[in-house]
Design a protein around this motif. Structure first.
Motif, PDB file in Angstrom:
ATOM      1  N   LYS A 168      -9.622   5.346   7.307  1.00 48.90           N
ATOM      2  CA  LYS A 168      -8.174   5.539   7.336  1.00 48.90           C
ATOM      3  C   LYS A 168      -7.764   6.448   8.502  1.00 48.90           C
ATOM      4  N   ASP A 169      -6.511   6.311   8.895  1.00 52.54           N
ATOM      5  CA  ASP A 169      -5.926   7.182   9.910  1.00 52.54           C
ATOM      6  C   ASP A 169      -5.335   8.399   9.202  1.00 52.54           C
ATOM      7  N   HIS A 170      -5.808   9.584   9.565  1.00 53.61           N
ATOM      8  CA  HIS A 170      -5.383  10.804   8.872  1.00 53.61           C
ATOM      9  C   HIS A 170      -4.459  11.674   9.709  1.00 53.61           C
ATOM     10  N   ILE A 171      -3.967  11.138  10.816  1.00 54.52           N
ATOM     11  CA  ILE A 171      -3.081  11.920  11.671  1.00 54.52           C
ATOM     12  C   ILE A 171      -1.810  12.316  10.935  1.00 54.52           C
ATOM     13  N   ASP A 172      -1.268  11.405  10.135  1.00 53.91           N
ATOM     14  CA  ASP A 172      -0.039  11.687   9.408  1.00 53.91           C
ATOM     15  C   ASP A 172      -0.243  12.801   8.392  1.00 53.91           C
ATOM     16  N   ALA A 173      -1.401  12.786   7.723  1.00 55.46           N
ATOM     17  CA  ALA A 173      -1.714  13.855   6.767  1.00 55.46           C
ATOM     18  C   ALA A 173      -1.850  15.183   7.491  1.00 55.46           C
ATOM     19  N   ALA A 174      -2.461  15.154   8.674  1.00 60.14           N
ATOM     20  CA  ALA A 174      -2.610  16.377   9.466  1.00 60.14           C
ATOM     21  C   ALA A 174      -1.246  16.946   9.847  1.00 60.14           C
ATOM     22  N   THR A 175      -0.282  16.070  10.110  1.00 58.33           N
ATOM     23  CA  THR A 175       1.068  16.529  10.440  1.00 58.33           C
ATOM     24  C   THR A 175       1.682  17.291   9.272  1.00 58.33           C
ATOM     25  N   MET A 176       1.489  16.785   8.064  1.00 56.95           N
ATOM     26  CA  MET A 176       2.021  17.453   6.878  1.00 56.95           C
ATOM     27  C   MET A 176       1.379  18.822   6.686  1.00 56.95           C
ATOM     28  N   LEU A 177       0.051  18.886   6.825  1.00 57.55           N
ATOM     29  CA  LEU A 177      -0.639  20.156   6.640  1.00 57.55           C
ATOM     30  C   LEU A 177      -0.337  21.130   7.774  1.00 57.55           C
ATOM     31  N   ASN A 178      -0.089  20.613   8.958  1.00 56.06           N
ATOM     32  CA  ASN A 178       0.291  21.477  10.069  1.00 56.06           C
ATOM     33  C   ASN A 178       1.662  22.110   9.815  1.00 56.06           C
ATOM     34  N   ALA A 179       2.553  21.345   9.187  1.00 55.06           N
ATOM     35  CA  ALA A 179       3.854  21.900   8.815  1.00 55.06           C
ATOM     36  C   ALA A 179       3.675  23.034   7.816  1.00 55.06           C
ATOM     37  N   GLU A 180       2.753  22.855   6.887  1.00 48.72           N
ATOM     38  CA  GLU A 180       2.522  23.917   5.899  1.00 48.72           C
ATOM     39  C   GLU A 180       1.832  25.119   6.531  1.00 48.72           C
ATOM     40  N   ASP A 181       1.039  24.897   7.552  1.00 49.64           N
ATOM     41  CA  ASP A 181       0.376  26.003   8.237  1.00 49.64           C
ATOM     42  C   ASP A 181       1.412  26.983   8.799  1.00 49.64           C
ATOM     43  N   GLY A 182       2.535  26.459   9.257  1.00 48.33           N
ATOM     44  CA  GLY A 182       3.598  27.305   9.795  1.00 48.33           C
ATOM     45  C   GLY A 182       4.621  27.747   8.763  1.00 48.33           C
ATOM     46  N   PHE A 183       4.420  27.337   7.520  1.00 44.20           N
ATOM     47  CA  PHE A 183       5.372  27.636   6.443  1.00 44.20           C
ATOM     48  C   PHE A 183       5.198  29.074   5.955  1.00 44.20           C
ATOM     49  N   ASP A 184       6.274  29.819   5.892  1.00 47.40           N
ATOM     50  CA  ASP A 184       6.251  31.189   5.385  1.00 47.40           C
ATOM     51  C   ASP A 184       7.656  31.536   4.900  1.00 47.40           C
ATOM     52  N   LEU A 185       7.834  31.522   3.596  1.00 48.49           N
ATOM     53  CA  LEU A 185       9.165  31.729   3.019  1.00 48.49           C
ATOM     54  C   LEU A 185       9.314  33.131   2.430  1.00 48.49           C
ATOM     55  N   ARG A 186       8.421  34.042   2.786  1.00 50.95           N
ATOM     56  CA  ARG A 186       8.459  35.379   2.180  1.00 50.95           C
ATOM     57  C   ARG A 186       9.783  36.100   2.408  1.00 50.95           C
ATOM     58  N   GLY A 187      10.410  35.851   3.533  1.00 51.07           N
ATOM     59  CA  GLY A 187      11.672  36.525   3.810  1.00 51.07           C
ATOM     60  C   GLY A 187      12.896  35.803   3.298  1.00 51.07           C
ATOM     61  N   ARG A 188      12.706  34.662   2.633  1.00 45.73           N
ATOM     62  CA  ARG A 188      13.863  33.861   2.214  1.00 45.73           C
ATOM     63  C   ARG A 188      13.840  33.473   0.737  1.00 45.73           C
ATOM     64  N   LEU A 189      12.978  34.081  -0.030  1.00 47.62           N
ATOM     65  CA  LEU A 189      12.871  33.700  -1.432  1.00 47.62           C
ATOM     66  C   LEU A 189      14.173  33.960  -2.203  1.00 47.62           C
ATOM     67  N   HIS A 190      14.962  34.909  -1.740  1.00 49.07           N
ATOM     68  CA  HIS A 190      16.241  35.190  -2.399  1.00 49.07           C
ATOM     69  C   HIS A 190      17.216  34.026  -2.270  1.00 49.07           C
ATOM     70  N   ASP A 191      16.928  33.097  -1.341  1.00 44.89           N
ATOM     71  CA  ASP A 191      17.794  31.925  -1.178  1.00 44.89           C
ATOM     72  C   ASP A 191      17.536  30.856  -2.237  1.00 44.89           C
ATOM     73  N   VAL A 192      16.447  30.994  -2.988  1.00 45.49           N
ATOM     74  CA  VAL A 192      16.145  30.047  -4.071  1.00 45.49           C
ATOM     75  C   VAL A 192      16.983  30.447  -5.284  1.00 45.49           C
ATOM     76  N   LYS A 193      17.969  29.658  -5.610  1.00 35.69           N
ATOM     77  CA  LYS A 193      18.905  29.985  -6.686  1.00 35.69           C
ATOM     78  C   LYS A 193      18.580  29.275  -7.997  1.00 35.69           C
ATOM     79  N   ALA A 194      17.784  28.219  -7.939  1.00 41.78           N
ATOM     80  CA  ALA A 194      17.497  27.428  -9.140  1.00 41.78           C
ATOM     81  C   ALA A 194      16.612  28.210 -10.106  1.00 41.78           C
TER      82      ALA A 194
END
Length: 252
Positions: A168-194
């Motif tokens: 299989k081609d896993h480039i698309d999966a790598a793109t998703m995980l690369n997005a998560e690698d840069g994910f950091d919501l520590r400074g914005r958790l107060h924006d989660v209202k649900a």
């Protein structure tokens, strides 16, 4: 499809958006579909479950915020009121981003085995996955250390992962995980209202319990449930997970 995103809809009742990581940007087939159906089946008895997936052919530099905007667009064009969202693992990261960026779209939020940022072991393993995928190698063996701390067990998991990858081609999966690698919501958790339920395994190696606790501390209306002795994958397969999630989604 829902708003241009691959979507599998099943069940009966009010909508429940399910976000999770899949190797391909498509509705899972084969063993992946069987695992998916087993995971969502308890929810289909109470909700119409919509398993949303990312669109294929994304830019390698796509961010989690950009992904969340795609999902927000699909939800906004399909539903007229806020919807409940269930996100697991990497899908939980996406669900957090969505809830922070578009609080108007999320009713209740259930998170399983995730946090506002990856832990160090998770980052290391996922970066190795990304590098292997971009070199054209079978990438899943890189994730073995996320499953177990046993050297012998890791060897077995690496072999199974290599076989499962096939051609299989896993480039698309790598793109998703690369997005998560840069994910950091520590400074914005107060924006989660649900109202939020976060279910975490005590021994999760991907998103350590301390990070889950930090996540819970940053959200105003949150309940943290910890499963003693459970690792990352064990959180979702624990029979308590669907029961706890359903109770919360039903307002209990």
């Amino acid at each position: 499809m829902m708003g241009g995103l691959p979507c599998l809809s099943i069940g009966d009742g009010p909508p429940l958006i399910v976000l999770l990581f899949t190797p391909q940007a498509a509705t899972p087939t084969g063993l992946g579909r069987r695992y998916l159906m087993r995971t969502v089946k308890p929810f289909t008895e109470h909700f119409t479950v919509h398993v949303l997936n990312r669109r294929p052919g994304l830019s390698p530099t796509t961010t989690m915020a950009e992904l969340a905007a795609h999902y927000a667009g699909a939800i906004e064009t399909t539903f007229t009121s806020p919807v409940n969202v269930l996100g697991m693992s990497t899908g939980g990261s996406l669900a957090l981003q969505l809830a922070a960026d578009r609080p108007d779209l999320v009713g209740r939020l259930v998170l399983g085995g995730t946090a506002c940022v990856l832990g160090p072991i998770g980052k290391r393993a996922q970066r190795a996955y990304i590098e292997r995928a971009r070199r054209g190698q079978r990438p899943s063996p890189a994730l073995a250390e996320l499953v177990t701390e046993s050297t012998i067990s890791r060897t077995l998991v690496k072999a199974l992962g290599w076989l499962a990858d096939g051609r299989k081609d896993h480039i698309d999966a790598a793109t998703m995980l690369n997005a998560e690698d840069g994910f950091d919501l520590r400074g914005r958790l107060h924006d989660v209202k649900a109202p939020t339920l976060l279910v975490q395994g005590e021994k999760d190696l991907v998103y350590p319990l301390e990070l889950a606790r930090q996540t819970a501390c940053g959200i105003a209306d949150v309940r943290l449930v910890v499963y003693p002795g459970r690792g990352h994958g064990g959180t979702f397969t624990d029979k308590r997970f669907s029961a706890d999630a359903l109770a919360f989604l039903n307002g209990n």
